[in-house]
Design a protein around this motif. Structure first.
Motif, short mmCIF file in Angstrom:
data_model
loop_
_atom_site.label_atom_id
_atom_site.label_comp_id
_atom_site.label_asym_id
_atom_site.label_seq_id
_atom_site.Cartn_x
_atom_site.Cartn_y
_atom_site.Cartn_z
N LYS A 33 42.18 59.41 46.58
CA LYS A 33 42.90 58.69 47.63
C LYS A 33 42.79 57.18 47.49
CE LYS A 33 42.58 62.38 51.10
NZ LYS A 33 42.15 62.73 52.47
N ALA A 34 42.16 56.73 46.40
CA ALA A 34 42.06 55.29 46.18
C ALA A 34 43.45 54.69 45.99
CB ALA A 34 41.20 55.00 44.95
N PRO A 35 43.73 53.53 46.57
CA PRO A 35 45.04 52.90 46.41
C PRO A 35 45.29 52.56 44.94
CG PRO A 35 43.48 51.37 47.40
CD PRO A 35 42.81 52.69 47.37
N THR A 36 46.47 52.87 44.46
CA THR A 36 46.80 52.61 43.05
C THR A 36 47.19 51.16 42.80
OG1 THR A 36 49.07 53.33 43.47
CG2 THR A 36 47.53 54.99 42.65
N CYS A 37 47.52 50.43 43.87
CA CYS A 37 47.87 49.01 43.73
C CYS A 37 47.30 48.23 44.91
CB CYS A 37 49.39 48.84 43.65
SG CYS A 37 49.91 47.15 43.30
N PRO A 38 45.96 48.19 45.04
CA PRO A 38 45.36 47.44 46.15
C PRO A 38 45.59 45.94 45.97
CG PRO A 38 43.68 48.10 44.58
CD PRO A 38 44.95 48.76 44.14
N VAL A 39 45.83 45.24 47.07
CA VAL A 39 46.10 43.81 46.99
C VAL A 39 45.24 43.04 47.98
CG1 VAL A 39 48.48 44.06 46.17
CG2 VAL A 39 48.02 43.98 48.64
N LEU A 40 44.89 41.83 47.59
CA LEU A 40 44.33 40.84 48.51
C LEU A 40 45.39 39.77 48.67
CD1 LEU A 40 40.72 40.42 47.08
CD2 LEU A 40 41.44 41.88 48.98
N VAL A 41 45.69 39.39 49.91
CA VAL A 41 46.77 38.44 50.18
C VAL A 41 46.19 37.17 50.77
CG1 VAL A 41 48.98 38.09 51.34
CG2 VAL A 41 48.30 40.40 50.64
N PHE A 42 46.39 36.05 50.07
CA PHE A 42 45.94 34.74 50.52
C PHE A 42 47.17 33.92 50.91
CE2 PHE A 42 42.59 36.30 47.80
CZ PHE A 42 41.43 35.92 48.45
N ILE A 43 47.22 33.49 52.18
CA ILE A 43 48.39 32.78 52.69
C ILE A 43 47.96 31.42 53.23
CG2 ILE A 43 50.25 32.82 54.40
CD1 ILE A 43 50.15 35.88 54.31
N ASN A 44 48.66 30.39 52.77
CA ASN A 44 48.44 29.05 53.31
C ASN A 44 49.30 28.91 54.56
OD1 ASN A 44 48.13 26.35 53.89
ND2 ASN A 44 48.40 25.66 51.78
N SER A 45 48.66 29.01 55.71
CA SER A 45 49.40 28.97 56.97
C SER A 45 50.04 27.61 57.23
CB SER A 45 48.48 29.35 58.13
OG SER A 45 47.36 28.48 58.18
#
Length: 443
Positions: A33-45
């Motif tokens: 069940k591990a995500p096949t495309c895990p992402v970390l999202v960094f956003i400059n607000s």
């Protein structure tokens, strides 16, 4: 894979459970069940007006809020260090879910070129065995990095549907190695300025004052270095707008393909120089152009690849570099392709000049006495970008590029040919521990 209309499946493939983000919860025992495309999202607000804030809200509604980072509140060096360390500890405990998640982890950064360069600098300094591939959301003004790798140059929609479409593109994107560049600027502390702390300067966010430089660094005590990381390009005015002479610049040297320094001959008509590693500059313009094959061979020039260990050096007849590029098939004067370049500025017609790196401008003080300001750009290594089918950047490894295996090996050997002093310099000046940035004022 088309997931535009299947939000549940999309989220399952990209969402990271709390436990693996260090946010509590329980481990997942079923590694399938591990995500096949895990992402970390960094956003400059702070980027794109309200777009950054809106994008934060949308992504936090789609994915786990703990995998979405606001760069106005959290710095990526510490966050990545903590998360990757957490995953490594879980892997050491034979957590297969954590191992699969780390292997497939991807990064999304939303902001301008300066924000993207910040993230890439941090990742580069981490020196990961399994690098983190990066996709860029164009929220700035120039957006040369996103445009080069197929993500466009217009600010995207921030609604749920637009975010889902972007996530699908991230899932389908392929990795591409891209050269990164180390920038060191050395100059003397002004006589009237304090020695400690260092005097304030109008520095770009991509450079920061690091420490005083000793006499062994060919400058007197009281000098200091400014250290930076460039992913795309560097611009410098060589002439004061009111002057016809290159009075501020003493010499420019480049590293040839054999690793030696050569003095670069600059035509008197050249008023500014751009050093670039991307096929996009100033919002989608191509200063290098498309050279004639015969002339390129005669001059020893190759196509401008982003992973060949070479930076393109282009000169312009005007101080602001834009006029020639706005004409059909316009380009600058191709001066050199080099593994590095060094500018030396001496006392001249003015006490300052203008420079810019990866979209971040600054007014650079110049010597008013016998001192020297030096700017040196050298190959640092490579980062991994995620690219789409619209990518305009070219790799030496692309199937349609006529680069022999022998040439590729020479490039790799050249990239690894560094002396111990240079390696030590880069170790000390790493982005993850010393890179400073003012998020309030960066794209």
């Amino acid at each position: 894979m088309d997931l535009k209309n299947n939000e549940t499946e999309l989220i399952e493939k990209m969402r990271i459970p709390d436990y693996y983000l260090g946010a509590g919860g329980m481990p997942v025992e079923d590694e399938t069940k591990a995500p096949t495309c895990p992402v970390l999202v960094f956003i400059n607000s702070k980027s794109g007006g309200q777009l950054g804030v809106q994008l934060l809200t949308t992504y936090r509604g789609l994915l786990n809020p703990f995998q979405i980072y606001d760069l106005g509140e959290k710095k990526p060096d510490q966050e990545l260090h903590n998360l990757l360390g957490h995953l490594e500890r879980l892997k050491a405990q034979n957590d297969v879910f954590a191992a699969t998640l780390r292997e497939n982890l991807r990064i999304i950064v939303a902001g301008g070129d300066g924000t993207a360069g910040w993230l890439l600098g941090v990742i580069s300094d981490l020196k990961l065995e399994n690098s983190l591939p990066v996709a860029t959301v164009p929220l700035g003004t120039g957006n040369n990095l996103p445009f080069s790798f197929g993500w466009g140059k217009k600010n995207p929609g921030t609604d749920r549907g637009s975010a889902k479409k972007f996530l699908v593109r991230v899932m389908n994107a392929r990795p591409m190695k891209v050269d990164s560049w180390h920038v060191v600027m050395r100059m003397q502390i002004p006589a009237e300025g304090p020695l400690d702390p260092l005097p304030p300067l109008e520095l770009p966010h991509s450079l920061h004052a690091f420490k005083r430089v000793s006499q062994s660094d060919e400058l007197n005590e009281g000098a200091y270095a400014m250290i930076g990381f460039s992913q795309g390009w560097f611009f410098a005015n060589l002439k004061h707008p009111s002057s016809r002479n290159i009075l501020e610049l003493t010499k420019v040297k480049v590293i040839n393909r054999q690793g030696s320094w050569d003095e670069l001959s600059i035509p008197r008509s050249i008023r500014s120089i751009v050093c670039l590693n991307l096929p996009s500059f100033s919002g989608g313009l191509n200063p290098w152009g498309t050279p004639n094959d015969k002339k390129s061979r005669e001059r020893g020039l190759t196509p401008p690849y982003v992973d060949d260990g070479l930076i393109e050096v282009v000169g312009f007849r005007d101080a602001w570099h834009g006029l020639a590029l706005l004409t059909p098939n316009g380009h600058g004067t191709r001066l050199a392709q080099s593994r590095g370049i060094r500018f030396e500025f001496h006392k001249g017609a003015t006490d300052h000049t203008f420079m810019r790196m990866d979209g971040e401008p600054w007014k650079q003080p110049l010597p008013t006495n016998d001192d020297t300001v030096t700017v040196e750009i050298s190959h640092l290594g490579q980062v991994t970008m995620l690219v789409t089918e619209n990518c305009i950047a070219k790799s030496v490894h692309d199937a349609n590029n006529l680069v022999t295996e022998e040439e590729a090996e020479e490039v790799e050997a050249g990239n690894q040919d560094e002396d111990e002093d240079e390696i030590e310099l880069r170790r000390k000046f790493g982005a993850a521990h010393t890179f400073k940035i003012d998020v309030d004022n960066i794209d």
